[in-house]
Scaffold this motif. Structure first.
Motif, PDB file in Angstrom:
ATOM      1  N   GLY A 162       0.837  -1.280   0.004  1.00  0.00           N
ATOM      2  CA  GLY A 162       0.002  -0.020   0.019  1.00  0.00           C
ATOM      3  C   GLY A 162       0.838   1.238  -0.067  1.00  0.00           C
ATOM      4  O   GLY A 162       0.342   2.212   0.349  1.00  0.00           O
ATOM      5  N   LEU A 163       1.873   1.180  -0.717  1.00  0.00           N
ATOM      6  CA  LEU A 163       2.921   2.450  -0.795  1.00  0.00           C
ATOM      7  C   LEU A 163       2.161   3.421  -1.477  1.00  0.00           C
ATOM      8  O   LEU A 163       1.591   3.202  -2.533  1.00  0.00           O
ATOM      9  CB  LEU A 163       4.295   2.021  -1.232  1.00  0.00           C
ATOM     10  CG  LEU A 163       5.179   0.969  -0.580  1.00  0.00           C
ATOM     11  CD1 LEU A 163       6.313   0.968  -1.327  1.00  0.00           C
ATOM     12  CD2 LEU A 163       5.153   1.457   0.943  1.00  0.00           C
ATOM     13  N   SER A 164       2.449   4.641  -1.518  1.00  0.00           N
ATOM     14  CA  SER A 164       1.775   5.734  -2.385  1.00  0.00           C
ATOM     15  C   SER A 164       3.203   6.699  -2.925  1.00  0.00           C
ATOM     16  O   SER A 164       4.142   6.825  -2.218  1.00  0.00           O
ATOM     17  CB  SER A 164       1.040   6.346  -1.660  1.00  0.00           C
ATOM     18  OG  SER A 164       1.358   7.059  -0.588  1.00  0.00           O
ATOM     19  N   GLY A 165       3.009   7.468  -3.891  1.00  0.00           N
ATOM     20  CA  GLY A 165       3.805   8.389  -4.315  1.00  0.00           C
ATOM     21  C   GLY A 165       5.211   7.942  -4.577  1.00  0.00           C
ATOM     22  O   GLY A 165       5.339   6.871  -4.944  1.00  0.00           O
ATOM     23  N   THR A 166       5.993   8.779  -4.070  1.00  0.00           N
ATOM     24  CA  THR A 166       7.501   8.535  -4.459  1.00  0.00           C
ATOM     25  C   THR A 166       8.138   7.526  -3.356  1.00  0.00           C
ATOM     26  O   THR A 166       9.261   6.981  -3.218  1.00  0.00           O
ATOM     27  CB  THR A 166       8.440   9.812  -4.598  1.00  0.00           C
ATOM     28  OG1 THR A 166       8.213  10.583  -3.149  1.00  0.00           O
ATOM     29  CG2 THR A 166       8.062  10.667  -5.443  1.00  0.00           C
ATOM     30  N   GLU A 167       7.254   6.908  -2.381  1.00  0.00           N
ATOM     31  CA  GLU A 167       7.314   5.620  -1.494  1.00  0.00           C
ATOM     32  C   GLU A 167       7.910   4.539  -2.376  1.00  0.00           C
ATOM     33  O   GLU A 167       8.557   3.816  -2.087  1.00  0.00           O
ATOM     34  CB  GLU A 167       6.352   5.635  -0.478  1.00  0.00           C
ATOM     35  CG  GLU A 167       6.101   6.659   0.519  1.00  0.00           C
ATOM     36  CD  GLU A 167       4.957   6.128   1.469  1.00  0.00           C
ATOM     37  OE1 GLU A 167       5.058   6.563   2.589  1.00  0.00           O
ATOM     38  OE2 GLU A 167       4.051   5.322   0.802  1.00  0.00           O
ATOM     39  N   ILE A 168       7.078   4.716  -3.594  1.00  0.00           N
ATOM     40  CA  ILE A 168       7.155   3.507  -4.377  1.00  0.00           C
ATOM     41  C   ILE A 168       8.681   3.750  -5.207  1.00  0.00           C
ATOM     42  O   ILE A 168       8.730   4.749  -5.800  1.00  0.00           O
ATOM     43  CB  ILE A 168       6.193   3.363  -5.342  1.00  0.00           C
ATOM     44  CG1 ILE A 168       4.842   3.467  -4.770  1.00  0.00           C
ATOM     45  CG2 ILE A 168       6.377   1.946  -6.163  1.00  0.00           C
ATOM     46  CD1 ILE A 168       3.737   3.664  -5.627  1.00  0.00           C
TER      47      ILE A 168
END
Length: 236
Positions: A162-168
């Motif tokens: 469930g990562l989002s944005g630049t966490e990915i």
């Protein structure tokens, strides 16, 4: 005993360096073949995808070439090559999925889809395990991230974390676009192939939700090259 001149010693050293470089090049080619072979083995279990590994690797290559051309942040030639090299491993986790689900001729039930989703986390573990002895730690990380995170979404509604944005990781955001595009334009047991117009419409509509906004726009700009590539691949 006749001593070598400085010139002769330099020539000998250059010859040894050339031999070493050839050995290293051969090892890299063998590793590339092994990685692609693993991807092909995975794909041989999932007959519905029809050369998905080969096509997505070519798609990723087109995409990263464009990113390099645009001097996209956090990507250089070495990283780009590593992403292309790692792309065939993105679905390695499907090895852990049972045949009854992987080879199902039709859409998954919600319960089956949950089991199918487990391939991402399994893939991350497998990629790391298979590649852990390779001295290039950056490549191992890129390959692991691609296998583990290529189903994450920009809005945080993906899986497995469930990562989002630049966490990915960047490499996973790149892989996601190639993976989805190939799925859209390819025929599967549960759907017909979509036209390029429809596929690019869906990609555009999904920018900012499924896909990184900046990467998504750049991917759309690759349309001429991707249409040419896929037309060639589908006509082979």
């Amino acid at each position: 005993m006749e001593l070598l001149t400085d010139k002769e010693r330099i020539l000998d050293l250059e010859n040894e360096v050339e031999k070493l470089n050839k050995k290293v090049e051969k090892l890299h080619k063998q590793m590339d073949a092994l990685i692609f072979g693993i991807g092909t083995i995975v794909e041989s279990r999932d007959m519905s995808t029809g050369h998905h590994v080969f096509r997505t690797s070519r798609c990723v290559s087109v995409f990263v070439d464009k990113l390099l051309e645009l001097n996209f942040p956090d990507i250089d030639i070495k990283i780009a090559k590593n992403i292309v090299k790692a792309a065939p491993l993105h679905d390695i986790g499907k090895i852990a999925v049972t045949d009854s689900i992987l080879k199902k001729n039709g859409r998954f039930t919600p319960e089956e889809f949950e089991k199918m989703k487990a391939h991402a986390e399994a893939g991350g573990r497998m990629a790391y395990m298979v590649l852990s002895d390779i001295p290039d730690e950056r490549f191992v990380l890129i390959a692991t991230n691609i296998a583990l995170y290529h189903h994450e979404r920009w809005d945080g509604d993906g899986y497995p974390k469930g990562l989002s944005g630049t966490e990915i990781p960047l490499e996973a955001r790149i892989m996601a676009l190639a993976d989805v595009f190939d799925a859209l334009v390819s025929k599967r047991c549960y759907k017909e192939s979509l036209s390029f117009d429809d596929a690019f419409f869906i990609i555009r509509r999904s920018i900012g939700t499924h896909f990184d906004p900046e990467l998504g726009e750049i991917f759309l700009s690759c349309r001429p090259q991707l249409e040419e590539l896929y037309t060639e691949l589908f006509n082979e």
